[in-house]
Write an enzyme that holds these catalytic residues in place. Structure first.
Site, PDB file in Angstrom:
ATOM      1  N   CYS A   1       4.544  -5.759  37.299  1.00 25.48           N
ATOM      2  CA  CYS A   1       4.982  -5.763  35.891  1.00 25.48           C
ATOM      3  C   CYS A   1       6.186  -4.849  35.712  1.00 25.48           C
ATOM      4  O   CYS A   1       7.125  -5.182  34.974  1.00 25.48           O
ATOM      5  CB  CYS A   1       3.848  -5.303  34.980  1.00 25.48           C
TER       6      CYS A   1
ATOM      7  N   CYS B   1       0.690  -1.622  36.331  1.00 27.02           N
ATOM      8  CA  CYS B   1       0.913  -2.773  37.215  1.00 27.02           C
ATOM      9  C   CYS B   1       2.300  -2.708  37.863  1.00 27.02           C
ATOM     10  O   CYS B   1       3.316  -2.775  37.165  1.00 27.02           O
ATOM     11  CB  CYS B   1       0.754  -4.046  36.384  1.00 27.02           C
TER      12      CYS B   1
END
Length: 164
Positions: free
Chosen positions: A88, A85
């Site tokens: 993230c 991600c």
């Protein structure tokens, strides 16, 4: 989590003495291409490496996530993330900064949703990154998406005031 960078290469076929497409390239190596005429050479262009800072986290081991929540003497900010991600990964240095600034108020924990699917399912994680603030072992606030350090600090402090 290891973040690595690698050198990318680009192969171009151009006449000898031709101009490179950009001055950003670090080095140009000419290689003889076996099947091409002698007047053509294969150029391998090396792009400069990007420096990536590696951030080390303090790792603690608990028998269960519930045990971690029960044994914490302060509220816990949990970041549910995945290694693939992008947002993230953006949050890694942000969480380091937040953890340092709020070290007396909150404990920051990261949970990889790929490794701990049962915990992610228990708390209904459907978007990444998802943050849940736990106080006294129970969720008291939840929000999703990447934030700046100042936004995250403000959000945590507001949640802790409401929870009191």
């Amino acid at each position: 989590m290891a973040i690595s960078s690698s050198t990318a290469s680009l192969n171009l076929t151009r006449p000898i003495g031709s101009v490179l497409p950009s001055p950003k390239f670090l080095a140009v190596h000419s290689l003889q291409h076996r099947s091409s005429p002698a007047r053509f050479r294969r150029l391998a262009v090396v792009i400069p490496r990007r420096t990536v800072t590696r951030i080390e986290a303090k790792k603690q081991t608990f028998n269960s996530f519930d045990e971690l929540l029960e044994q914490s003497d302060k509220p816990v900010l949990v970041d549910f993330y995945a290694t693939w991600c992008g947002p993230c990964q953006f949050m890694v240095p942000v969480l380091e900064e937040v953890g340092e600034k709020l070290k007396d108020k909150v404990q920051v924990v990261k949970i990889d949703t790929e490794k701990y699917v049962n915990i992610a399912n228990k708390y209904g994680i459907q978007a990444l990154p998802t943050f849940i603030i736990f106080k006294d072992g129970k969720p008291c606030d939840r929000f999703e998406g990447a934030l700046t350090a100042d936004q995250l600090i403000q959000r945590v402090e507001e949640a802790l005031k409401v929870a009191q």
